[in-house]
Enzyme design. Structure first.
Site, PDB file in Angstrom:
ATOM      1  CG  HIS A  43      -2.331  -1.345  -8.150  1.00 19.45           C
ATOM      2  ND1 HIS A  43      -1.510  -1.613  -9.295  1.00 19.45           N
ATOM      3  CD2 HIS A  43      -0.934  -1.356  -7.492  1.00 19.45           C
ATOM      4  CE1 HIS A  43       0.233  -2.173  -9.190  1.00 19.45           C
ATOM      5  NE2 HIS A  43      -0.193  -1.556  -8.173  1.00 19.45           N
TER       6      HIS A  43
ATOM      7  CD  GLN B 173       0.889  -8.362  -2.474  1.00 23.12           C
ATOM      8  OE1 GLN B 173       1.374  -9.026  -3.149  1.00 23.12           O
ATOM      9  NE2 GLN B 173       0.103  -8.815  -2.981  1.00 23.12           N
TER      10      GLN B 173
ATOM     11  CE  LYS C 263       3.206  -2.334  -4.399  1.00 18.21           C
ATOM     12  NZ  LYS C 263       3.050  -1.753  -2.423  1.00 18.21           N
TER      13      LYS C 263
ATOM     14  CG  ASN D  17      -2.130 -10.720  -2.078  1.00 19.58           C
ATOM     15  OD1 ASN D  17      -2.051 -11.117  -3.168  1.00 19.58           O
ATOM     16  ND2 ASN D  17      -1.694 -11.411  -1.622  1.00 19.58           N
TER      17      ASN D  17
ATOM     18  CG  ASP E 101      -1.822  -1.700   1.315  1.00 21.04           C
ATOM     19  OD1 ASP E 101      -1.905  -1.747   0.425  1.00 21.04           O
ATOM     20  OD2 ASP E 101      -1.852  -1.785   2.697  1.00 21.04           O
ATOM     21  CD  GLU E 102       4.881  -0.412   0.057  1.00 21.40           C
ATOM     22  OE1 GLU E 102       3.916  -0.887  -1.242  1.00 21.40           O
ATOM     23  OE2 GLU E 102       4.871  -1.265   0.868  1.00 21.40           O
TER      24      GLU E 102
ATOM     25  NE  ARG F 233      -7.828  -6.639   6.316  1.00 18.66           N
ATOM     26  CZ  ARG F 233      -7.257  -7.731   6.882  1.00 18.66           C
ATOM     27  NH1 ARG F 233      -6.742  -8.006   7.120  1.00 18.66           N
ATOM     28  NH2 ARG F 233      -5.888  -7.840   5.486  1.00 18.66           N
TER      29      ARG F 233
HETATM   30  P1  IMP Z   1      -2.698 -12.702   2.214  1.00 17.01           P
HETATM   31  O1  IMP Z   1      -1.476 -12.153   1.355  1.00 17.01           O
HETATM   32  O2  IMP Z   1      -3.751 -12.106   0.998  1.00 17.01           O
HETATM   33  O3  IMP Z   1      -2.513 -14.195   2.526  1.00 17.01           O
HETATM   34  O4  IMP Z   1      -2.266 -11.936   3.811  1.00 17.01           O
HETATM   35  C1  IMP Z   1      -0.619 -12.321   4.022  1.00 17.01           C
HETATM   36  C2  IMP Z   1      -0.763 -10.755   4.892  1.00 17.01           C
HETATM   37  O5  IMP Z   1      -0.335  -9.402   2.932  1.00 17.01           O
HETATM   38  C3  IMP Z   1      -1.624  -9.979   5.575  1.00 17.01           C
HETATM   39  O6  IMP Z   1      -0.922  -9.558   6.598  1.00 17.01           O
HETATM   40  C4  IMP Z   1      -2.280  -9.145   4.658  1.00 17.01           C
HETATM   41  O7  IMP Z   1      -3.024  -8.110   5.006  1.00 17.01           O
HETATM   42  C5  IMP Z   1      -0.721  -8.434   3.538  1.00 17.01           C
HETATM   43  N1  IMP Z   1      -1.261  -7.931   2.432  1.00 17.01           N
HETATM   44  C6  IMP Z   1      -1.139  -8.997   1.175  1.00 17.01           C
HETATM   45  N2  IMP Z   1      -1.383  -8.710  -0.021  1.00 17.01           N
HETATM   46  C7  IMP Z   1      -1.157  -7.055   0.782  1.00 17.01           C
HETATM   47  C8  IMP Z   1      -1.263  -5.798  -0.333  1.00 17.01           C
HETATM   48  O8  IMP Z   1      -1.824  -5.825  -1.381  1.00 17.01           O
HETATM   49  N3  IMP Z   1      -1.346  -4.905   0.633  1.00 17.01           N
HETATM   50  C9  IMP Z   1      -1.109  -4.658   1.978  1.00 17.01           C
HETATM   51  N4  IMP Z   1      -1.125  -5.356   2.630  1.00 17.01           N
HETATM   52  C10 IMP Z   1      -1.352  -6.764   2.057  1.00 17.01           C
END
Ligand code: IMP
Length: 429
Positions: free
Chosen positions: A41, A225, A16, A38, A13-14, A308
């Site tokens: 953008h 990420q 990007k 996950n 969430d920088e 969230r």
């Molecule tokens: P997962 O990638 O859904 O398995 O989540 C694992 C961890 O990475 C959790 O803390 C999510 O909130 C975090 N996460 C995954 N994708 C992102 C993203 O694009 N931005 C911020 N946090 C992320």
């Protein structure tokens, strides 16, 4: 062979998306290399806001070819939804401007169901995943039982593969998590339909990228990420299951390190995190609330993927230095600088105190990271609203001092800062 890699320097969430959008302006190819839906953008073009989870930022540019690399895990339903959204909004997405790696892995409803069941079983220790099935899809890949995109091209056998896959994961859902099984046949029918629609886009993206490299095309590898969520380099186990950092770009697209000429780290001017896990500079006071915003503005700190509220805090210089080291950043982009306007004092963590000792490194052990106290350097804030400022010399002296402090802590030049959500709200130094 000008290859640029864009990497999140924090916990994702920088901002990007908008940096990727800027880089897409001159890129022939934009390629995502890791993660799945996950990611989220947000890109603002004039009055239009585009929220995307899978598509590289180049889909908004006519001249750019977009690649979804084999380091990714793809939910075909989400992919088709995003294609439909873009087509509805006037973008022509064809196999000529979107190439999906035949080696990328497929996310299924079984992966999503197990993701949810695992999180529920962890109780208070939950990772706080996005619930998109990312971990189980990468589990399938690593344990050598995954479904790959090229399987979709063999439409005769694909349905059987999906059925067998769902039946296999049903055993885990029922026997370990006490959950109802999913319907293998219904999912096989649904996925066969997805396969028919996606098959024309599925191809050998590695060869495509190497032909582009030989033709001296400009390639941007678009990270999702962030470094601190990297499976190897992040705060394990509160991480995602892929490699968002620079090594992920190499393995996730199939390119060698010598092709990379530029590594751009994107960092917010402060810190945010979603999900669980240590965050040394997290604020629980009015300053933290103020950094988060109320949610009324599109740029307030609420997740693009899950909605969230994000955890917020001052910039963590220790973590940023670590991200710069492990990725070899050649430059930094500092996003959301305008959000810091109006604070009397702004703080940056320059070191940590761990059990009474000053440390300058980012601890691998999350229990240690949970215990550290940030050692802050306070800097004077500025009262002027700098939203939309595009000229470095027009910034208040305190803002320029803040940026220079970040550069000094990380020892990487800040080449760009963003001062608002629009494409034009950028300072290039
Ligand atoms: P997962 O990638 O859904 O398995 O989540 C694992 C961890 O990475 C959790 O803390 C999510 O909130 C975090 N996460 C995954 N994708 C992102 C993203 O694009 N931005 C911020 N946090 C992320």
């Amino acid at each position: 062979m000008p290859v640029t890699v864009l990497i999140g320097a924090q916990w994702g969430d920088e901002g990007k998306g908008r940096v990727a959008d800027w880089l897409a302006g001159s890129a022939d190819i934009m390629a995502r290399y890791a993660g799945g839906d996950n990611a989220g953008h947000t890109i603002t073009v004039a009055d239009e806001i585009y929220k995307m989870h899978l598509m590289p930022a180049g889909v908004l540019r006519e001249h750019t070819v977009n690649v979804l690399g084999h380091g990714m895990v793809l939910n075909p339903e989400k992919l088709l939804e995003e294609l439909a959204m873009l087509r509805d909004r006037g973008f022509e997405i064809t196999p000529d401007n979107l190439l999906i790696s035949e080696r990328a892995h497929i996310i299924t409803p079984s992966h999503r169901a197990v993701d949810a069941a695992k999180e529920a079983a962890r109780g208070d220790d939950k990772i706080g995943t996005t619930g998109r099935g990312i971990g189980p899809a990468y589990t399938d890949k690593i344990q050598r039982s995954g479904l790959q995109m090229h399987h979709m091209k063999d439409i005769e056998s694909f349905g059987d593969r999906v059925e067998a896959h769902v039946a296999r994961w049903n055993k885990m859902l029922e026997n370990i998590y006490g959950q109802a099984p999913l319907d293998p046949q219904a999912i096989a029918v649904q996925y066969t339909d997805f396969a028919r629609q996606l098959a024309p886009f599925i191809t050998d993206t590695t060869s495509y990228i190497h032909e582009a490299l030989a033709a001296d095309k400009e390639i941007v590898c678009e990270g999702a990420q962030g470094t601190l969520l990297d499976i190897d380099l992040g705060n394990y186990p509160f991480v995602t299951s892929s490699s968002p950092s620079v090594a992920g770009a190499l393995s996730g697209l199939g390119i060698g390190p010598r092709a990379i000429t530029r590594v751009v780290g994107a960092t917010k001017a402060f810190s945010t995190r979603v999900g669980s896990g240590p965050m040394p500079t997290e604020l629980f006071d009015d300053d933290g609330e103020r950094l988060r915003g109320t949610g009324e503005n599109p740029w307030d700190e609420y997740g693009t993927t899950t909605g969230r509220a994000r955890r917020t805090g001052w910039l963590d210089g220790v973590a940023l230095r670590y991200a710069a080291q492990v990725n070899g950043f050649t430059e930094l982009v500092l996003t959301k600088l305008d959000v810091l306007s109006g604070f009397d004092t702004i703080k940056i963590a320059v070191a940590y105190e761990l059990d009474g000792q000053r440390i300058d490194h980012f601890p691998a052990n999350i229990e240690a990271l949970d215990r550290v106290q940030p050692i802050y350097e306070p800097l004077p804030g500025w009262s002027e609203d700098i939203m939309g400022v595009t000229d470095w010399d027009s910034l208040p002296a305190e803002t320029r001092a803040y940026v220079k402090k970040v550069e000094a802590i990380v020892d990487v030049p800040v080449t760009q800062a963003t001062t608002g959500p629009a494409r034009s709200h950028v300072i290039n130094r």
